[in-house]
Scaffold this active site. Sequence first.
Site, PDB file in Angstrom:
ATOM      1  N   HIS A 238      10.248 -20.802   3.580  1.00 36.05           N
ATOM      2  CA  HIS A 238      10.587 -21.141   2.197  1.00 36.05           C
ATOM      3  C   HIS A 238      10.252 -22.601   1.900  1.00 36.05           C
ATOM      4  CE1 HIS A 238      13.109 -17.537   2.730  1.00 36.05           C
ATOM      5  NE2 HIS A 238      13.023 -17.408   1.430  1.00 36.05           N
TER       6      HIS A 238
ATOM      7  N   ASP B  46       5.492 -11.698   0.824  1.00 36.41           N
ATOM      8  CA  ASP B  46       6.728 -12.434   0.603  1.00 36.41           C
ATOM      9  C   ASP B  46       6.515 -13.259  -0.666  1.00 36.41           C
ATOM     10  OD1 ASP B  46       9.295 -13.426   0.976  1.00 36.41           O
ATOM     11  OD2 ASP B  46       8.989 -13.908   3.091  1.00 36.41           O
TER      12      ASP B  46
END
Length: 339
Positions: A184, A250
């Site tokens: 992330h 993702d």
Amino acid sequence: MKQLPLGPLMIDIAGTRLTDLDRERLCHPLVGGIILFTRNYTDPQQLAALTAEIHALRAPALLIAVDHEGGRVQRFREGFTRLPPMAALGRLWNSQPAAATAAAHDVGYVLAAELRAFGVDYSFTPVLDLDYGPSRVIGDRAFHRQPQAVVALAGALVAGLRAGGMASCGKHFPGHGYVIPDSHVELPVDERSLDAMQEDLLPYRQLSLDAVMAAHVIYGCMDCNTAVFSDKWIDYLRNDVKFEGVVFTDDLSMAGAGIVGGMLQRVATAYRAGCDMLLVCNAPDAVAEVLAGWRPEIDPARAARVENLLPRQPAADWAALRADPAYRAALDSIAQLTA
């Protein structure tokens, strides 16, 4: 209601109800799904109203998804059963494998049945990453270090999902558990050989999965791109692992996705690599840029694969679910895991 094939983008919204801009974007031909977050939820009744409006926008209905794994990754909490982290099932497996697989089935069933009762079609679960220990993002989201334990527990959870009327998504292909950085916020690099990664790949080979989510990790044995952007990894998944389901990226807004440039480059590269559905989350300006500027040649076979994730059986309503002995027994099983 618009008749419109499902597009390759999954986007999000800002609030707990649709705005006119949300409706316009969700009816765009490039969009095929929506992912919900905690900010989109206040209570089950609000969620049911939101999902009903989304489903009524077009046919086939948009796929409504959420990250609802259990443990620290559970977007809807108030009004839903608190699900344990998958590591709790792994700990039980160490002493009572049969009890652990039964409990994993119960978790999958409750997860799916509750979400579907309020109009959510799909959760991005199970996590198939092996628990190597130091990862900053996986941790107790993983079932176990041993691949055969992961296969048994994830397989039972997938069966529970299906009993609740929901398809599965194994993540994060080909394995995010070995690297330490969180994709992330950073770009992880896994320098192991392909032979050394075969343990991580075993769950993908042995489980019957409806979809997988590719990782924002560079695996030097295969490519200089992350798996999301790597036609080599997607080709390996299709032709060596023999996977025929949906491949999700993702979230393309994550820092690990920045290796190929801006959002237009990210969606184009991921789609060209072979990903079927591309997640663009928490970046409304980027969604606007992609809807305005991306002109891909749409592959109908990919849209058909995504449509296969839509539930085939009607959901139980909340009152009927609460009265169901199988559901009540599953709640008791989960309560023992979270005690």
